[in-house]
Scaffold this motif. Structure first.
Motif, PDB file in Angstrom:
ATOM      1  N   GLY A  94      -0.199  74.353  59.202  1.00  9.43           N
ATOM      2  CA  GLY A  94      -0.973  73.659  60.468  1.00  9.43           C
ATOM      3  C   GLY A  94      -0.151  73.271  61.688  1.00  9.43           C
ATOM      4  O   GLY A  94      -0.563  72.981  62.664  1.00  9.43           O
ATOM      5  N   GLY A  95       1.267  73.046  61.238  1.00  6.76           N
ATOM      6  CA  GLY A  95       2.388  72.485  62.247  1.00  6.76           C
ATOM      7  C   GLY A  95       2.622  73.877  63.366  1.00  6.76           C
ATOM      8  O   GLY A  95       2.113  74.856  63.417  1.00  6.76           O
ATOM      9  N   ARG A  96       3.606  73.398  64.090  1.00 11.68           N
ATOM     10  CA  ARG A  96       4.087  74.438  65.062  1.00 11.68           C
ATOM     11  C   ARG A  96       5.547  74.278  65.219  1.00 11.68           C
ATOM     12  O   ARG A  96       6.074  73.044  65.298  1.00 11.68           O
ATOM     13  N   ILE A  97       6.253  75.463  65.650  1.00 13.56           N
ATOM     14  CA  ILE A  97       7.653  75.314  66.223  1.00 13.56           C
ATOM     15  C   ILE A  97       7.853  75.746  67.638  1.00 13.56           C
ATOM     16  O   ILE A  97       7.217  76.987  68.060  1.00 13.56           O
ATOM     17  N   GLU A  98       8.355  75.032  68.504  1.00  9.64           N
ATOM     18  CA  GLU A  98       8.481  75.364  69.937  1.00  9.64           C
ATOM     19  C   GLU A  98       9.767  75.828  70.334  1.00  9.64           C
ATOM     20  O   GLU A  98      10.698  74.886  69.988  1.00  9.64           O
ATOM     21  N   ILE A  99      10.033  76.812  70.939  1.00  9.34           N
ATOM     22  CA  ILE A  99      11.294  77.221  71.412  1.00  9.34           C
ATOM     23  C   ILE A  99      11.652  77.480  72.939  1.00  9.34           C
ATOM     24  O   ILE A  99      10.528  77.894  73.334  1.00  9.34           O
ATOM     25  N   GLY A 100      12.458  77.109  73.533  1.00  8.20           N
ATOM     26  CA  GLY A 100      12.565  77.362  75.140  1.00  8.20           C
ATOM     27  C   GLY A 100      13.972  77.223  75.672  1.00  8.20           C
ATOM     28  O   GLY A 100      14.819  76.690  74.963  1.00  8.20           O
ATOM     29  N   PHE A 156      11.721  72.261  68.953  1.00  5.69           N
ATOM     30  CA  PHE A 156      11.008  71.511  68.658  1.00  5.69           C
ATOM     31  C   PHE A 156      10.011  71.850  67.723  1.00  5.69           C
ATOM     32  O   PHE A 156       9.343  72.604  68.025  1.00  5.69           O
ATOM     33  N   GLU A 157      10.022  71.124  66.489  1.00  7.21           N
ATOM     34  CA  GLU A 157       8.886  71.283  65.503  1.00  7.21           C
ATOM     35  C   GLU A 157       7.854  69.941  65.163  1.00  7.21           C
ATOM     36  O   GLU A 157       8.647  68.934  65.092  1.00  7.21           O
ATOM     37  N   TYR A 205      11.229  68.056  63.831  1.00  8.77           N
ATOM     38  CA  TYR A 205      12.829  68.638  63.946  1.00  8.77           C
ATOM     39  C   TYR A 205      12.760  68.805  65.618  1.00  8.77           C
ATOM     40  O   TYR A 205      11.962  69.049  66.236  1.00  8.77           O
ATOM     41  N   HIS A 206      14.134  68.281  65.940  1.00  9.81           N
ATOM     42  CA  HIS A 206      14.499  68.405  67.617  1.00  9.81           C
ATOM     43  C   HIS A 206      15.679  68.402  67.647  1.00  9.81           C
ATOM     44  O   HIS A 206      16.566  67.949  67.391  1.00  9.81           O
ATOM     45  N   GLY A 207      16.198  69.668  68.225  1.00  4.31           N
ATOM     46  CA  GLY A 207      17.755  70.066  68.462  1.00  4.31           C
ATOM     47  C   GLY A 207      17.784  70.744  69.783  1.00  4.31           C
ATOM     48  O   GLY A 207      16.834  71.447  70.291  1.00  4.31           O
ATOM     49  N   ALA A 208      19.017  70.769  70.120  1.00  4.84           N
ATOM     50  CA  ALA A 208      19.158  71.397  71.481  1.00  4.84           C
ATOM     51  C   ALA A 208      20.632  71.635  71.786  1.00  4.84           C
ATOM     52  O   ALA A 208      21.582  71.145  70.930  1.00  4.84           O
ATOM     53  N   GLY A 209      21.024  72.578  72.738  1.00  2.00           N
ATOM     54  CA  GLY A 209      22.251  73.071  72.832  1.00  2.00           C
ATOM     55  C   GLY A 209      22.379  73.600  74.232  1.00  2.00           C
ATOM     56  O   GLY A 209      21.457  74.285  74.712  1.00  2.00           O
ATOM     57  N   ARG A 210      23.694  73.577  74.913  1.00  2.00           N
ATOM     58  CA  ARG A 210      23.990  74.234  75.903  1.00  2.00           C
ATOM     59  C   ARG A 210      24.144  75.875  75.732  1.00  2.00           C
ATOM     60  O   ARG A 210      24.559  76.169  74.680  1.00  2.00           O
ATOM     61  N   LEU A 211      23.742  76.434  76.908  1.00  2.00           N
ATOM     62  CA  LEU A 211      23.747  78.074  76.570  1.00  2.00           C
ATOM     63  C   LEU A 211      25.319  78.389  76.943  1.00  2.00           C
ATOM     64  O   LEU A 211      25.974  77.820  77.798  1.00  2.00           O
ATOM     65  N   ASP A 212      25.819  79.224  76.072  1.00  2.00           N
ATOM     66  CA  ASP A 212      27.275  79.812  76.130  1.00  2.00           C
ATOM     67  C   ASP A 212      27.460  80.234  77.719  1.00  2.00           C
ATOM     68  O   ASP A 212      28.437  80.331  78.360  1.00  2.00           O
ATOM     69  N   ARG A 218       7.291  67.656  74.422  1.00  2.00           N
ATOM     70  CA  ARG A 218       8.125  68.324  73.264  1.00  2.00           C
ATOM     71  C   ARG A 218       9.183  69.348  73.761  1.00  2.00           C
ATOM     72  O   ARG A 218       9.131  70.064  73.126  1.00  2.00           O
ATOM     73  N   LYS A 219       9.912  69.194  74.825  1.00  2.00           N
ATOM     74  CA  LYS A 219      10.736  70.070  75.430  1.00  2.00           C
ATOM     75  C   LYS A 219      12.189  69.309  75.078  1.00  2.00           C
ATOM     76  O   LYS A 219      12.312  68.248  75.119  1.00  2.00           O
ATOM     77  N   ILE A 220      13.224  70.040  75.102  1.00  2.00           N
ATOM     78  CA  ILE A 220      14.275  69.123  74.832  1.00  2.00           C
ATOM     79  C   ILE A 220      14.493  68.039  75.401  1.00  2.00           C
ATOM     80  O   ILE A 220      15.472  67.230  75.022  1.00  2.00           O
ATOM     81  N   LEU A 221      13.987  67.439  76.396  1.00  2.00           N
ATOM     82  CA  LEU A 221      14.270  66.307  77.058  1.00  2.00           C
ATOM     83  C   LEU A 221      13.155  65.694  77.673  1.00  2.00           C
ATOM     84  O   LEU A 221      13.359  64.914  78.445  1.00  2.00           O
TER      85      LEU A 221
END
Length: 217
Positions: free
Chosen positions: A132-138, A171-172, A181-188, A212-215
């Protein structure tokens, strides 16, 4: 703002932004970046335990918000059918303290502070998880606060010269809505949203404006 949202009127010279030329009609944005920050890890998330420095890559469609992301081991396929906002534009959003901390971590600077005003574009999709949870990517794009006049994506294309930071975020949350879980990174390199290259074409997504988005978010 808890997982997506960021931007400030200051050029950050500590990293090089490389723009990939995209056809105006294209919709799929390929991206790659290093995981620079992990602000929450309950140890039960899809990417729990993946170390900082890991390269993530994938793609997202700026119209349907569908796509995929992988750390080279775990592949997550997502679309915009649960709670993600798809493509959105934010004019003059205010950074909260945790967002400023995250931005400074990502850039290795102390340029961002609570209360800074920014403009942004956010493109996000998500997928339902077992239990029932979710993971968000963006992807989130941060701009100077005077880049946009309002939140209507049909009013203007963005000016690439105003872009200050671009990043991916993960974001999960579990079935109860608790952050897992929440993680982020700069695009190369910085692939620009194809829709943003067309006047009135409709861009969307701001780096953080939904809890819930990276910031922001």
């Amino acid at each position: 703002m808890t997982a997506a949202g960021l931007t400030k009127k200051i050029w950050i010279s500590s990293f090089l932004l490389i723009f990939f030329p995209l056809q105006a009609g294209a919709a799929v944005i390929s991206f790659s970046g290093r995981l620079d920050a992990i602000t929450w890890d309950s140890s039960v998330g899809v990417y729990s335990g993946v170390p900082r420095g890991t390269i993530f890559s994938g793609f997202i469609d700026d119209e349907t918000a569908s796509g995929q992301i992988s750390d080279g081991v775990t592949l997550t396929v997502f679309d915009s059918h649960v709670a993600a906002g798809g493509l959105t534009v934010s004019d003059n959003f205010i950074l909260e303290e945790e967002d400023a901390v995250l931005l400074n971590t990502l850039t290795g600077t102390s340029l961002y502070t609570e209360g800074d005003i920014l403009d942004g574009i956010n493109i996000e999709g998500d997928a339902g998880m077992d239990g029932g949870g979710r993971i968000e990517i963006g992807l989130s794009y941060l701009f100077a606060p005077d880049t946009f006049a309002d939140d209507n994506p049909a009013n203007y294309p963005f000016d690439p010269a105003e872009l200050q930071l671009a990043l991916f975020f993960i974001f999960e949350e579990d079935a109860s809505g608790a952050e897992v879980y929440h993680g982020a990174g700069r695009l190369d390199a910085v692939p620009l949203p194809p829709a943003g290259l067309l006047l009135g074409a409709g861009l969307a997504g701001v780096l953080g404006v939904a809890r819930r988005k990276i910031l922001s978010r």
